[in-house]
Write a protein that holds these residues in place. Sequence first.
Motif, short mmCIF file in Angstrom:
data_model
loop_
_atom_site.label_atom_id
_atom_site.label_comp_id
_atom_site.label_asym_id
_atom_site.label_seq_id
_atom_site.Cartn_x
_atom_site.Cartn_y
_atom_site.Cartn_z
N ASP A 27 19.99 -7.88 15.90
CA ASP A 27 19.60 -6.58 15.38
C ASP A 27 18.85 -5.87 16.51
OD1 ASP A 27 18.41 -4.45 14.13
OD2 ASP A 27 18.03 -5.54 12.27
N LYS A 46 20.93 -6.51 4.38
CA LYS A 46 20.62 -5.58 5.45
C LYS A 46 20.83 -4.12 5.01
CE LYS A 46 21.76 -4.68 10.26
NZ LYS A 46 22.63 -5.03 11.38
N PRO A 80 10.74 -18.61 8.64
CA PRO A 80 11.64 -18.92 9.76
C PRO A 80 10.94 -19.67 10.90
CG PRO A 80 12.05 -16.72 8.97
CD PRO A 80 10.82 -17.20 8.25
N GLU A 81 9.64 -19.47 11.07
CA GLU A 81 8.92 -20.19 12.14
C GLU A 81 8.72 -21.65 11.77
OE1 GLU A 81 7.43 -17.50 10.71
OE2 GLU A 81 7.70 -15.94 12.23
N LEU A 99 13.89 -11.89 6.00
CA LEU A 99 14.01 -10.86 7.02
C LEU A 99 14.11 -9.47 6.43
CD1 LEU A 99 16.46 -11.96 9.83
CD2 LEU A 99 14.11 -11.16 10.06
N SER A 154 10.56 -7.15 9.05
CA SER A 154 9.43 -8.01 9.38
C SER A 154 9.41 -8.26 10.88
CB SER A 154 9.55 -9.31 8.61
OG SER A 154 10.88 -9.75 8.63
N MET A 155 8.40 -9.01 11.32
CA MET A 155 8.29 -9.37 12.73
C MET A 155 9.43 -10.31 13.10
SD MET A 155 4.67 -9.67 14.23
CE MET A 155 3.29 -8.62 13.79
N LEU A 156 9.73 -10.37 14.38
CA LEU A 156 10.74 -11.33 14.86
C LEU A 156 10.23 -12.73 14.57
CD1 LEU A 156 13.27 -12.07 16.53
CD2 LEU A 156 11.83 -12.04 18.54
N ALA A 157 11.09 -13.53 13.97
CA ALA A 157 10.72 -14.91 13.69
C ALA A 157 11.46 -15.82 14.65
CB ALA A 157 11.07 -15.26 12.25
N GLY A 158 10.75 -16.57 15.44
CA GLY A 158 11.38 -17.50 16.37
C GLY A 158 12.16 -16.78 17.46
N GLU A 159 13.10 -17.49 18.11
CA GLU A 159 13.86 -16.86 19.17
C GLU A 159 15.14 -16.26 18.60
OE1 GLU A 159 15.02 -19.90 22.02
OE2 GLU A 159 14.52 -21.46 20.62
N TYR A 214 15.09 -5.83 17.12
CA TYR A 214 14.34 -7.00 17.58
C TYR A 214 14.57 -7.31 19.06
CZ TYR A 214 13.40 -7.78 12.69
OH TYR A 214 12.96 -7.63 11.40
N LYS A 270 16.95 -25.69 14.98
CA LYS A 270 15.69 -25.77 14.23
C LYS A 270 15.82 -26.39 12.85
CE LYS A 270 14.27 -21.42 14.95
NZ LYS A 270 13.41 -20.27 14.74
N LEU A 294 18.84 -16.12 18.32
CA LEU A 294 19.94 -17.03 18.60
C LEU A 294 21.24 -16.42 18.09
CD1 LEU A 294 18.27 -20.36 17.43
CD2 LEU A 294 18.67 -19.64 19.78
#
Lengths: 334, 365
Positions: free
Chosen positions: A261, B43, B337-338, B357, A323-328, A264, B94, A330
């Motif tokens: 997206d 989305k 997600p973290e 998200l 929301s904020m970017l979560a993780g990397e 991000y 992950k 991919l």
Amino acid sequence: MDDKILLAHGSGGKLTHDLIKNLLLKELGNPCLNLLDDAATFTLNGRIAFTTDSYVVSPLFFPGGDIGKLAVCGTVNDLSMVGAIPKYVSLSLIIEEGFLFPDLKKIISSIHTTAQEAGVKVVTGDTKVVNRGSADKLFINTAGIGIIPDGVEISGSHAKTGDKIILSGPIGDHGIAILCQREGLKFETSLESDCAPLNKLVADMLEASNKIHALRDPTRGGLASTLNEFAESSKVGITIEEDKIPVRDTVRAACELLGFDPLYVANEGKLVAVVDSHAAEKVLSKMQKNEQGTQAAIIGEVVADHPGKVVIKTQFGSSRIISMLAGELLPRIC
Amino acid sequence: MKFLDEYRDPELAKRLVERIHSHSFHGLRLMEFCGGHTVAIMKYGLRQLLFPQVELLSGPGCPVCVTANADIDKAIALAKKPEIILTTFGDMLKVPGSYSSLQKVRADGGDVRIVYSAQDALAIAQGNPDKKIVFLGIGFETTAPTIAASILEAKNRKIKNYYVLSLHKLCPPVIKALLDSGEIKLDGIILPGHVSAIIGSYPYEFIPRDYGIGGVVAGFEPLDILLTVEMLIAQIENRKPTIEIAYRRGVKPEGNKKAREIMETVFEITEANWRGLGRVLASGLTLKREYQDFNAEASFVLEAIPAKEPDGCVCGEILRGIKTPLNCKLFGSYCTPEQPVGPCMVSSEGSCAAYYLYGGENNGR
């Protein structure tokens, strides 16, 4: 000089001095740096802004820039985002043994060009060489000092209900340009990183009005993360409109293919400003006259609803939380 | 952008939504099988636009999510072997197994590499002749042909250090298993787009015949999905459940014959272990006898360790469509997600990740 960096270049002996004199001073020299004292000394008047950042980008050279340009722009931009006029920067190099000398030369020369463009001086620095494998080719740390003009009060916590959100141009160029260069993705695009110093753009904006409440460059984490930071620190809601956000077709296409997206994806030459609604149009038109802001646009506003959250209005009339970017980031499977 | 903006035209979407709302039905329950559809629906806020006329339920079509813990444990055990380079699509990194994750194995010194295709894994095999390269074969009928092609290529080029851990799953059998379970009542199914590009629409014919509900193959753009919903509603109104294709630019009724041939050359159908659904007959793919040299499971000794599921995680029920992420007490607080607890929060196509998200609170109903 040899074509590769040796451990001895960082030993403090003759090779270190040769490197400093024949490359660093030759490119970056100024009366303050030339003294080669243990610390730079200078006088500054007013409120001071001070920042530091480390640069570990891979690959070191990418379309539209390199790690050297990035290291100057990043620190200059961090200072600019609190409204400071960047003055002096430090430059610390951590070089992996065996690094190609011509590459180092190119990077130092790029640092010189970018520092000149931004109007900052490199006044102090350090060079270390580490064993092969202890660093990935070259890491750079820069710190910077700037002066905040009187009457400028910019912070991510100052966004107020009614303020307008201005974005300085299309998002995602840097992140996608870098990704396309990485191993395994054989994309051919003409896309370049947007890496650029933004201090002159900010100076223009402040000339138009000092009612700029918050500024930030949406680097890692992209626009979505920056807006979330504002919403959280200022305890306000933010609403943006999807169709107002400029994104280049190349970036959109790459994002579609990879499942990213653009909201991000990282930028290195863009800023988001939260501006008093009465001053927004004036600031915007001044931005559009600067080469770093020709495509600047008002993309949304600060609202009293949903404090701490960022809501995007889709082109469909529906809305969703970003929301904020979560993780990397991919790429997706299918 | 050409060929994309046309499928996101807000005016056309508005008209389609109005048309859908003009039908007399309320509370229709349609399942989008595919995780890619779940993401697009969240989305673009389609769930919200279609409510209360249509209720969209997410299905088990996220390949990462349906991989059983026991299978993830196998991948982790392989990655821990010093002679192995484990190559995988990024999403798997992950996903928590019973006791660890590939990400943790990598941090502990295991050689785990993200690739974008099986071809990349094959290139790593060629570049590292002293290592054994295992590709983690995850996915539905969409990805299976490309992995089959990499095995054929390895055979032709006599690459001896390339192995595949085949955890591939098949769509039609699991749709059947879901419908057989009787746990959910559905009025129609939004059928997967990319899977159908390979298998075509014929393998779904059993759905209207045996279960009396229709299915429409959908593309991934908002207009594709809205059109699909409209077609399903029309079937319901006319009481003529059937299989149709809304995604005509991507899917032919007969599918992609060439891709299926490659898949059928290398793989044979077997029982598969699904998270949430357990063992489902004839719903997975394993390597045929003549390709056993490339079968990771047959080539390496793996210690059997009992798999365990994380406490409180309802990924299984979410995959069966009987719960939504909002019904999970871990969602958004303990599971993010973290710090994912279950796979549906990890995968970019997982329901929980999509709800997280894209703001499940007012969007997920």
